[in-house]
Design a protein around this motif. Sequence first.
Motif, PDB file in Angstrom:
ATOM      1  N   TRP A  88      66.804  31.461 -95.313  1.00 55.51           N
ATOM      2  CA  TRP A  88      67.913  31.723 -94.408  1.00 55.51           C
ATOM      3  C   TRP A  88      68.751  32.909 -94.858  1.00 55.51           C
ATOM      4  CZ3 TRP A  88      69.071  31.161 -89.649  1.00 55.51           C
ATOM      5  CH2 TRP A  88      70.348  31.457 -89.213  1.00 55.51           C
ATOM      6  N   HIS A  89      69.371  32.801 -95.989  1.00 56.66           N
ATOM      7  CA  HIS A  89      70.291  33.839 -96.427  1.00 56.66           C
ATOM      8  C   HIS A  89      69.532  35.149 -96.660  1.00 56.66           C
ATOM      9  CE1 HIS A  89      73.266  30.755 -96.661  1.00 56.66           C
ATOM     10  NE2 HIS A  89      72.496  30.050 -97.467  1.00 56.66           N
ATOM     11  N   GLY A  90      69.835  36.120 -95.837  1.00 55.51           N
ATOM     12  CA  GLY A  90      69.190  37.417 -95.963  1.00 55.51           C
ATOM     13  C   GLY A  90      68.008  37.583 -95.021  1.00 55.51           C
ATOM     14  N   PHE A  91      67.357  36.501 -94.634  1.00 51.24           N
ATOM     15  CA  PHE A  91      66.190  36.604 -93.758  1.00 51.24           C
ATOM     16  C   PHE A  91      66.444  36.014 -92.373  1.00 51.24           C
ATOM     17  CE2 PHE A  91      64.349  36.538 -98.045  1.00 51.24           C
ATOM     18  CZ  PHE A  91      63.695  37.757 -98.016  1.00 51.24           C
ATOM     19  N   VAL A  93      65.564  33.211 -90.975  1.00 51.50           N
ATOM     20  CA  VAL A  93      64.397  32.614 -90.333  1.00 51.50           C
ATOM     21  C   VAL A  93      64.462  31.106 -90.505  1.00 51.50           C
ATOM     22  CG1 VAL A  93      62.918  34.629 -90.651  1.00 51.50           C
ATOM     23  CG2 VAL A  93      62.993  32.875 -92.412  1.00 51.50           C
ATOM     24  N   LEU A  94      63.680  30.430 -89.714  1.00 51.00           N
ATOM     25  CA  LEU A  94      63.565  28.973 -89.795  1.00 51.00           C
ATOM     26  C   LEU A  94      64.909  28.271 -89.604  1.00 51.00           C
ATOM     27  CD1 LEU A  94      61.104  28.837 -92.817  1.00 51.00           C
ATOM     28  CD2 LEU A  94      60.533  28.915 -90.403  1.00 51.00           C
ATOM     29  N   ALA A  95      65.651  28.700 -88.602  1.00 49.28           N
ATOM     30  CA  ALA A  95      66.968  28.127 -88.325  1.00 49.28           C
ATOM     31  C   ALA A  95      66.849  26.709 -87.781  1.00 49.28           C
ATOM     32  CB  ALA A  95      67.703  29.004 -87.312  1.00 49.28           C
ATOM     33  N   ARG A  96      67.977  26.061 -87.708  1.00 53.52           N
ATOM     34  CA  ARG A  96      68.072  24.727 -87.112  1.00 53.52           C
ATOM     35  C   ARG A  96      67.885  24.839 -85.591  1.00 53.52           C
ATOM     36  NH1 ARG A  96      70.417  21.008 -90.478  1.00 53.52           N
ATOM     37  NH2 ARG A  96      71.237  21.873 -92.404  1.00 53.52           N
ATOM     38  N   PRO A  97      67.636  23.718 -84.918  1.00 49.20           N
ATOM     39  CA  PRO A  97      67.520  23.765 -83.455  1.00 49.20           C
ATOM     40  C   PRO A  97      68.758  24.354 -82.777  1.00 49.20           C
ATOM     41  CG  PRO A  97      66.740  21.659 -84.267  1.00 49.20           C
ATOM     42  CD  PRO A  97      67.322  22.391 -85.444  1.00 49.20           C
ATOM     43  N   SER A  98      69.924  24.154 -83.389  1.00 43.55           N
ATOM     44  CA  SER A  98      71.155  24.691 -82.830  1.00 43.55           C
ATOM     45  C   SER A  98      71.281  26.189 -83.055  1.00 43.55           C
ATOM     46  CB  SER A  98      72.358  24.003 -83.479  1.00 43.55           C
ATOM     47  OG  SER A  98      72.417  24.340 -84.864  1.00 43.55           O
ATOM     48  N   GLY A  99      70.393  26.749 -83.884  1.00 43.03           N
ATOM     49  CA  GLY A  99      70.492  28.151 -84.259  1.00 43.03           C
ATOM     50  C   GLY A  99      71.371  28.346 -85.478  1.00 43.03           C
ATOM     51  N   GLY A 100      71.937  27.245 -85.979  1.00 42.83           N
ATOM     52  CA  GLY A 100      72.817  27.296 -87.137  1.00 42.83           C
ATOM     53  C   GLY A 100      72.077  27.650 -88.406  1.00 42.83           C
ATOM     54  N   VAL A 142      65.399  14.830 -86.738  1.00 40.32           N
ATOM     55  CA  VAL A 142      64.873  15.463 -85.524  1.00 40.32           C
ATOM     56  C   VAL A 142      65.588  14.905 -84.299  1.00 40.32           C
ATOM     57  CG1 VAL A 142      62.805  15.806 -84.096  1.00 40.32           C
ATOM     58  CG2 VAL A 142      62.643  15.926 -86.587  1.00 40.32           C
ATOM     59  N   GLU A 143      65.702  13.595 -84.225  1.00 41.91           N
ATOM     60  CA  GLU A 143      66.325  12.952 -83.063  1.00 41.91           C
ATOM     61  C   GLU A 143      67.782  13.388 -82.894  1.00 41.91           C
ATOM     62  OE1 GLU A 143      66.588  10.189 -79.740  1.00 41.91           O
ATOM     63  OE2 GLU A 143      65.002  11.345 -80.688  1.00 41.91           O
ATOM     64  N   SER A 144      68.477  13.656 -83.999  1.00 44.18           N
ATOM     65  CA  SER A 144      69.885  14.073 -83.916  1.00 44.18           C
ATOM     66  C   SER A 144      70.025  15.564 -83.624  1.00 44.18           C
ATOM     67  CB  SER A 144      70.608  13.746 -85.220  1.00 44.18           C
ATOM     68  OG  SER A 144      70.123  14.549 -86.275  1.00 44.18           O
ATOM     69  N   GLY A 145      68.918  16.291 -83.649  1.00 45.53           N
ATOM     70  CA  GLY A 145      68.975  17.722 -83.372  1.00 45.53           C
ATOM     71  C   GLY A 145      69.329  18.564 -84.578  1.00 45.53           C
ATOM     72  N   ALA A 146      69.310  17.974 -85.762  1.00 44.00           N
ATOM     73  CA  ALA A 146      69.653  18.710 -86.978  1.00 44.00           C
ATOM     74  C   ALA A 146      68.482  19.551 -87.491  1.00 44.00           C
ATOM     75  CB  ALA A 146      70.113  17.747 -88.069  1.00 44.00           C
ATOM     76  N   HIS A 147      67.247  19.115 -87.198  1.00 44.40           N
ATOM     77  CA  HIS A 147      66.062  19.808 -87.694  1.00 44.40           C
ATOM     78  C   HIS A 147      64.940  19.756 -86.666  1.00 44.40           C
ATOM     79  CE1 HIS A 147      67.282  20.424 -91.875  1.00 44.40           C
ATOM     80  NE2 HIS A 147      67.819  19.220 -91.829  1.00 44.40           N
ATOM     81  N   PHE A 148      64.007  20.689 -86.817  1.00 43.03           N
ATOM     82  CA  PHE A 148      62.745  20.611 -86.100  1.00 43.03           C
ATOM     83  C   PHE A 148      61.806  19.733 -86.921  1.00 43.03           C
ATOM     84  CE2 PHE A 148      64.232  24.810 -84.519  1.00 43.03           C
ATOM     85  CZ  PHE A 148      64.230  24.508 -83.151  1.00 43.03           C
TER      86      PHE A 148
END
Length: 176
Positions: A88-91, A93-100, A142-148
């Motif tokens: 994440w930091h610097g790249f 990539v691989l963000a959370r479903p929220s884009g966070g 996954v169900e809570s939308g925190a991760h894929f």
Amino acid sequence: MKSPQLVAVPLLGLAAIIAFAFDHKNALGTEPIAKLIGREGNTGVLVIALGLLLAFAWRHKDRALALWVVAVMLVETALYGALKAITWHGFHVLARPSGGDGGFPSGHTAAHVCLAYILTERYPKLAPLWWFWAALMAWSRVESGAHFAYQTLAGMVLGGLVCLTLGQKLRPPPEA
């Protein structure tokens, strides 16, 4: 049961299948329950289980158990943090479903896989309970939308690898 850790395979496998089959927030209509498991359940189970393991080790002057628990959980946390920083930091990539910020890997899942491993080694008769909780934690992310789903699978792999290496090398002798 010859190897109580084998309970992990079907339970974590089922959690991964469900996560990939329903790979989006509230896919099963149970988002509030999933959020509760991922927030209060995560904190409560980690604090209580690790606290009891360390209290048991202190009470019985079992330094090997205390060092094993601390080493496994610290190494898992350090590796999780390093992977999250790299992806994440610097790249970005691989963000959370929220884009966070970075969602790779799921730290909740990795921590609970390690916890299930440790608890299974100490209390093998309750292995299905420990691994069910780890699988439930993976599903909840996954169900809570925190991760894929792939992020929780990566958490399962991370936790498993830490435990298979450190768990075998540092594991104290079983209780008498």
